[in-house]
Write an enzyme that holds these catalytic residues in place. Sequence first.
Site, mmCIF file in Angstrom:
data_model
loop_
_atom_site.group_PDB
_atom_site.id
_atom_site.type_symbol
_atom_site.label_atom_id
_atom_site.label_comp_id
_atom_site.label_asym_id
_atom_site.label_seq_id
_atom_site.Cartn_x
_atom_site.Cartn_y
_atom_site.Cartn_z
ATOM 1 N N CYS A 60 0.857 -1.182 0.000
ATOM 2 C CA CYS A 60 0.000 0.000 0.000
ATOM 3 C C CYS A 60 0.895 1.235 0.000
ATOM 4 O O CYS A 60 2.064 1.156 -0.377
ATOM 5 C CB CYS A 60 -0.969 -0.012 1.176
ATOM 6 S SG CYS A 60 -0.180 0.151 2.785
ATOM 7 N N ARG A 61 0.391 2.354 0.428
ATOM 8 C CA ARG A 61 1.189 3.584 0.416
ATOM 9 C C ARG A 61 2.282 3.561 1.479
ATOM 10 O O ARG A 61 3.432 3.862 1.206
ATOM 11 C CB ARG A 61 0.279 4.801 0.612
ATOM 12 C CG ARG A 61 1.034 6.118 0.579
ATOM 13 C CD ARG A 61 0.075 7.307 0.692
ATOM 14 N NE ARG A 61 0.820 8.543 0.730
ATOM 15 C CZ ARG A 61 1.301 9.099 1.842
ATOM 16 N NH1 ARG A 61 1.106 8.515 3.009
ATOM 17 N NH2 ARG A 61 1.968 10.228 1.785
#
Length: 98
Positions: A60-61
């Site tokens: 993810c980020r």
Amino acid sequence: MDITPQQTAEKLDGDTQILDVREAAELADGMIPGARHIPLGDLGARLDELDRSRPVIAVCRSGRRSAAAADQLTAAGYSAQTMVGGMLAWQSAGLPTT
């Protein structure tokens, strides 16, 4: 279980599936080459799109959502890891994106 961006990069040409669980709007920041995109909120309904016989690295980020994804995958019988630091760490390491 955690895996570093560098360790993830070493697995790109192997049998490991890279799963990007960010929202669609976040993909403009770049994706890991060969990654499959399934937003975290859709993962439960789309588990059949992943091969249970192959390990999965969730991305993810920053690493929080991917940890939740890896937990969900593990509970569903997958071998799953989360990439620590997410795409922020991947890009900071100068690793390739598409």
